[in-house]
Write a protein that holds these residues in place. Structure first.
Motif, mmCIF file in Angstrom:
data_model
loop_
_atom_site.group_PDB
_atom_site.id
_atom_site.type_symbol
_atom_site.label_atom_id
_atom_site.label_comp_id
_atom_site.label_asym_id
_atom_site.label_seq_id
_atom_site.Cartn_x
_atom_site.Cartn_y
_atom_site.Cartn_z
ATOM 1 N N GLU A 4 0.665 -1.240 0.118
ATOM 2 C CA GLU A 4 -0.045 0.077 0.159
ATOM 3 C C GLU A 4 0.915 1.353 0.209
ATOM 4 O OE1 GLU A 4 -2.935 0.040 3.008
ATOM 5 O OE2 GLU A 4 -3.974 -1.756 2.426
ATOM 6 N N ASN A 5 2.076 1.147 0.864
ATOM 7 C CA ASN A 5 2.760 2.364 0.887
ATOM 8 C C ASN A 5 3.578 2.548 -0.458
ATOM 9 O OD1 ASN A 5 2.076 3.045 3.282
ATOM 10 N ND2 ASN A 5 3.977 2.040 4.353
ATOM 11 N N ARG A 6 4.065 1.541 -1.005
ATOM 12 C CA ARG A 6 4.645 1.806 -2.456
ATOM 13 C C ARG A 6 3.651 2.385 -3.396
ATOM 14 N NH1 ARG A 6 7.900 -4.111 -2.807
ATOM 15 N NH2 ARG A 6 9.096 -3.440 -1.208
ATOM 16 N N SER A 7 2.690 1.567 -3.473
ATOM 17 C CA SER A 7 1.538 1.959 -4.401
ATOM 18 C C SER A 7 1.168 3.555 -4.355
ATOM 19 C CB SER A 7 0.195 1.194 -4.577
ATOM 20 O OG SER A 7 -0.361 1.393 -3.388
ATOM 21 N N LEU A 9 3.118 5.847 -2.867
ATOM 22 C CA LEU A 9 4.388 6.573 -3.096
ATOM 23 C C LEU A 9 4.548 6.693 -4.446
ATOM 24 C CD1 LEU A 9 6.923 8.025 -2.028
ATOM 25 C CD2 LEU A 9 8.002 5.901 -2.126
ATOM 26 N N ALA A 10 4.136 5.411 -5.413
ATOM 27 C CA ALA A 10 4.124 5.743 -6.850
ATOM 28 C C ALA A 10 2.960 6.834 -7.524
ATOM 29 C CB ALA A 10 4.068 4.196 -7.361
ATOM 30 N N ILE A 11 1.988 6.577 -6.905
ATOM 31 C CA ILE A 11 0.860 7.397 -7.447
ATOM 32 C C ILE A 11 1.238 8.764 -7.117
ATOM 33 C CG2 ILE A 11 -1.494 8.072 -6.816
ATOM 34 C CD1 ILE A 11 -2.265 5.219 -6.636
ATOM 35 N N SER A 12 1.860 9.022 -5.679
ATOM 36 C CA SER A 12 2.154 10.332 -5.536
ATOM 37 C C SER A 12 3.229 11.268 -6.491
ATOM 38 C CB SER A 12 2.803 10.757 -3.999
ATOM 39 O OG SER A 12 1.507 10.192 -3.209
ATOM 40 N N ALA A 13 4.243 10.139 -6.834
ATOM 41 C CA ALA A 13 5.441 10.517 -7.707
ATOM 42 C C ALA A 13 4.799 10.778 -9.089
ATOM 43 C CB ALA A 13 6.391 9.373 -7.633
ATOM 44 N N VAL A 14 3.839 10.067 -9.597
ATOM 45 C CA VAL A 14 3.375 10.345 -11.019
ATOM 46 C C VAL A 14 2.517 11.363 -10.949
ATOM 47 C CG1 VAL A 14 1.554 9.381 -12.432
ATOM 48 C CG2 VAL A 14 3.383 7.778 -11.568
ATOM 49 N N ALA A 15 1.647 11.887 -9.718
ATOM 50 C CA ALA A 15 1.084 13.101 -9.583
ATOM 51 C C ALA A 15 1.845 14.293 -9.688
ATOM 52 C CB ALA A 15 0.173 13.146 -8.433
ATOM 53 N N VAL A 16 3.069 14.246 -9.053
ATOM 54 C CA VAL A 16 3.987 15.494 -8.771
ATOM 55 C C VAL A 16 4.578 15.588 -10.395
ATOM 56 C CG1 VAL A 16 6.160 16.186 -7.803
ATOM 57 C CG2 VAL A 16 4.457 15.156 -6.562
ATOM 58 N N ILE A 17 5.087 14.360 -10.898
ATOM 59 C CA ILE A 17 5.584 14.541 -12.272
ATOM 60 C C ILE A 17 4.651 15.230 -13.308
ATOM 61 C CG2 ILE A 17 6.619 13.330 -14.321
ATOM 62 C CD1 ILE A 17 7.835 11.487 -12.066
ATOM 63 N N PHE A 18 3.373 14.915 -13.315
ATOM 64 C CA PHE A 18 2.205 15.344 -14.004
ATOM 65 C C PHE A 18 2.274 16.907 -13.927
ATOM 66 C CE2 PHE A 18 -2.111 16.313 -14.534
ATOM 67 C CZ PHE A 18 -2.377 16.176 -16.113
ATOM 68 N N PHE A 19 1.898 17.200 -12.625
ATOM 69 C CA PHE A 19 1.735 18.641 -12.276
ATOM 70 C C PHE A 19 2.782 19.619 -12.673
ATOM 71 C CE2 PHE A 19 -1.429 16.864 -9.211
ATOM 72 C CZ PHE A 19 -2.545 17.465 -10.069
#
Length: 68
Positions: A4-7, A9-19
């Motif tokens: 859960e933490n990895r997913s 973290l991955a979703i957060s990283a993708v969201a930051v890169i997108f923004f």
């Protein structure tokens, strides 16, 4: 780290890169010119007048060879 933490973290990283990517894109504005667009057609008219004068000059020379 749990799955859960990895997913998360991955979703957060993708969201930051997108923004970050979206915020860096340039803005393109299309506006009409302040002055009207003019097209100069004097070249075509000049060529037609010159052609008519040259044809008339050839006719005058052939009809009156003693002028020149």
């Amino acid at each position: 780290m749990s799955v859960e933490n990895r997913s998360l973290l991955a979703i957060s990283a993708v969201a930051v890169i997108f923004f970050v990517a979206v915020s860096c894109t340039p803005t393109v504005k299309v506006e009409a010119p302040a002055e009207p667009i003019t097209i100069n057609l004097n070249i075509k008219l000049d060529a037609e007048v010159r052609l008519k004068i040259e044809e008339q000059a050839k006719d005058d020379i052939t009809n009156n060879p003693g002028i020149f």
